[in-house]
Scaffold this motif. Structure first.
Motif, PDB file in Angstrom:
ATOM      1  N   ALA A 178       0.833  -1.210   0.000  1.00 56.80           N
ATOM      2  CA  ALA A 178       0.000   0.000   0.000  1.00 56.80           C
ATOM      3  C   ALA A 178       0.864   1.254   0.000  1.00 56.80           C
ATOM      4  CB  ALA A 178      -0.933   0.000   1.204  1.00 56.80           C
ATOM      5  N   SER A 179       1.967   1.235   0.741  1.00 57.36           N
ATOM      6  CA  SER A 179       2.840   2.412   0.754  1.00 57.36           C
ATOM      7  C   SER A 179       3.531   2.593  -0.591  1.00 57.36           C
ATOM      8  CB  SER A 179       3.868   2.333   1.887  1.00 57.36           C
ATOM      9  OG  SER A 179       4.846   1.353   1.625  1.00 57.36           O
ATOM     10  N   LEU A 180       3.840   1.496  -1.273  1.00 59.80           N
ATOM     11  CA  LEU A 180       4.431   1.599  -2.614  1.00 59.80           C
ATOM     12  C   LEU A 180       3.434   2.199  -3.602  1.00 59.80           C
ATOM     13  CD1 LEU A 180       6.329  -1.814  -2.791  1.00 59.80           C
ATOM     14  CD2 LEU A 180       7.330   0.465  -2.531  1.00 59.80           C
ATOM     15  N   VAL A 181       2.168   1.829  -3.474  1.00 61.74           N
ATOM     16  CA  VAL A 181       1.132   2.398  -4.336  1.00 61.74           C
ATOM     17  C   VAL A 181       0.997   3.890  -4.065  1.00 61.74           C
ATOM     18  CG1 VAL A 181      -1.358   2.416  -4.813  1.00 61.74           C
ATOM     19  CG2 VAL A 181      -0.141   0.240  -4.655  1.00 61.74           C
ATOM     20  N   LYS A 182       0.998   4.257  -2.783  1.00 65.88           N
ATOM     21  CA  LYS A 182       0.888   5.674  -2.422  1.00 65.88           C
ATOM     22  C   LYS A 182       2.068   6.472  -2.978  1.00 65.88           C
ATOM     23  CE  LYS A 182       0.100   8.586   1.676  1.00 65.88           C
ATOM     24  NZ  LYS A 182       0.419   9.778   1.047  1.00 65.88           N
ATOM     25  N   GLN A 183       3.262   5.927  -2.894  1.00 65.65           N
ATOM     26  CA  GLN A 183       4.440   6.604  -3.432  1.00 65.65           C
ATOM     27  C   GLN A 183       4.282   6.832  -4.929  1.00 65.65           C
ATOM     28  OE1 GLN A 183       7.723   4.063  -2.450  1.00 65.65           O
ATOM     29  NE2 GLN A 183       7.819   4.750  -0.327  1.00 65.65           N
ATOM     30  N   ARG A 184       3.772   5.838  -5.615  1.00 66.52           N
ATOM     31  CA  ARG A 184       3.616   5.977  -7.060  1.00 66.52           C
ATOM     32  C   ARG A 184       2.530   6.985  -7.414  1.00 66.52           C
ATOM     33  NH1 ARG A 184       6.598   2.237  -5.856  1.00 66.52           N
ATOM     34  NH2 ARG A 184       8.055   1.236  -7.276  1.00 66.52           N
ATOM     35  N   ASN A 185       1.468   7.033  -6.621  1.00 64.01           N
ATOM     36  CA  ASN A 185       0.438   8.053  -6.850  1.00 64.01           C
ATOM     37  C   ASN A 185       1.012   9.455  -6.669  1.00 64.01           C
ATOM     38  OD1 ASN A 185      -1.940   6.681  -7.618  1.00 64.01           O
ATOM     39  ND2 ASN A 185      -2.233   5.997  -5.515  1.00 64.01           N
ATOM     40  N   ASP A 186       1.844   9.626  -5.648  1.00 60.03           N
ATOM     41  CA  ASP A 186       2.498  10.921  -5.439  1.00 60.03           C
ATOM     42  C   ASP A 186       3.416  11.253  -6.608  1.00 60.03           C
ATOM     43  OD1 ASP A 186       1.202  11.101  -2.993  1.00 60.03           O
ATOM     44  OD2 ASP A 186       2.951  10.470  -1.813  1.00 60.03           O
ATOM     45  N   SER A 187       4.117  10.253  -7.108  1.00 55.84           N
ATOM     46  CA  SER A 187       5.002  10.466  -8.257  1.00 55.84           C
ATOM     47  C   SER A 187       4.213  10.870  -9.491  1.00 55.84           C
ATOM     48  CB  SER A 187       5.804   9.192  -8.562  1.00 55.84           C
ATOM     49  OG  SER A 187       6.686   8.900  -7.504  1.00 55.84           O
ATOM     50  N   ILE A 188       3.062  10.233  -9.691  1.00 48.83           N
ATOM     51  CA  ILE A 188       2.224  10.581 -10.843  1.00 48.83           C
ATOM     52  C   ILE A 188       1.824  12.052 -10.768  1.00 48.83           C
ATOM     53  CG2 ILE A 188      -0.071  10.234 -11.870  1.00 48.83           C
ATOM     54  CD1 ILE A 188       0.305   7.223 -11.300  1.00 48.83           C
TER      55      ILE A 188
END
Length: 117
Positions: free
Chosen positions: A21-31
């Motif tokens: 879940a934290s990896l998904v959140k990081q990628r959303n922030d990157s997007i």
């Protein structure tokens, strides 16, 4: 693997889901950052990675389930003002355990419900 080394023991299912879940959140922030910078190609790459990671997460909670959890948490805690935000959030998130849920969405709903009381 890094988290296992940090913790000093193999991760259980809940801890593994938290990592994903934290990896998904990081990628959303990157997007968000890539879109602001006009780098659609990199944003698309991050979105593709999110689709892969989401396959390892439990199903997302629907809006009705989140509404029920927040209503139940408000009733259980007897919350009446924004001072009770922490207790309500803790209770609501506990009710949604085992489901993939956006804490920000829960937070906004709790805040709205508490401000309307």
């Amino acid at each position: 693997m890094n988290r296992e080394v940090e913790r000093g023991h193999p991760l259980d299912e809940t801890e593994s889901q938290q990592v994903v879940a934290s990896l998904v959140k990081q990628r959303n922030d990157s997007i968000d950052q890539f879109m602001k910078g006009g780098r659609q190609d990199l944003a698309d790459k991050e979105a593709a990675e999110i689709r892969v990671l989401e396959a390892y997460l439990p199903p997302a909670a629907d809006a009705a389930a989140i509404e029920r959890a927040v209503s139940d948490a408000l009733t259980e805690t007897g919350a009446t003002s924004s001072k009770d935000m922490g207790r309500v959030m803790k209770a609501a998130m506990a009710k949604l355990a085992g489901q993939s849920v956006d804490g920000k969405a829960v937070n906004e709903l709790v805040r709205a419900r508490l401000s309307s009381t």
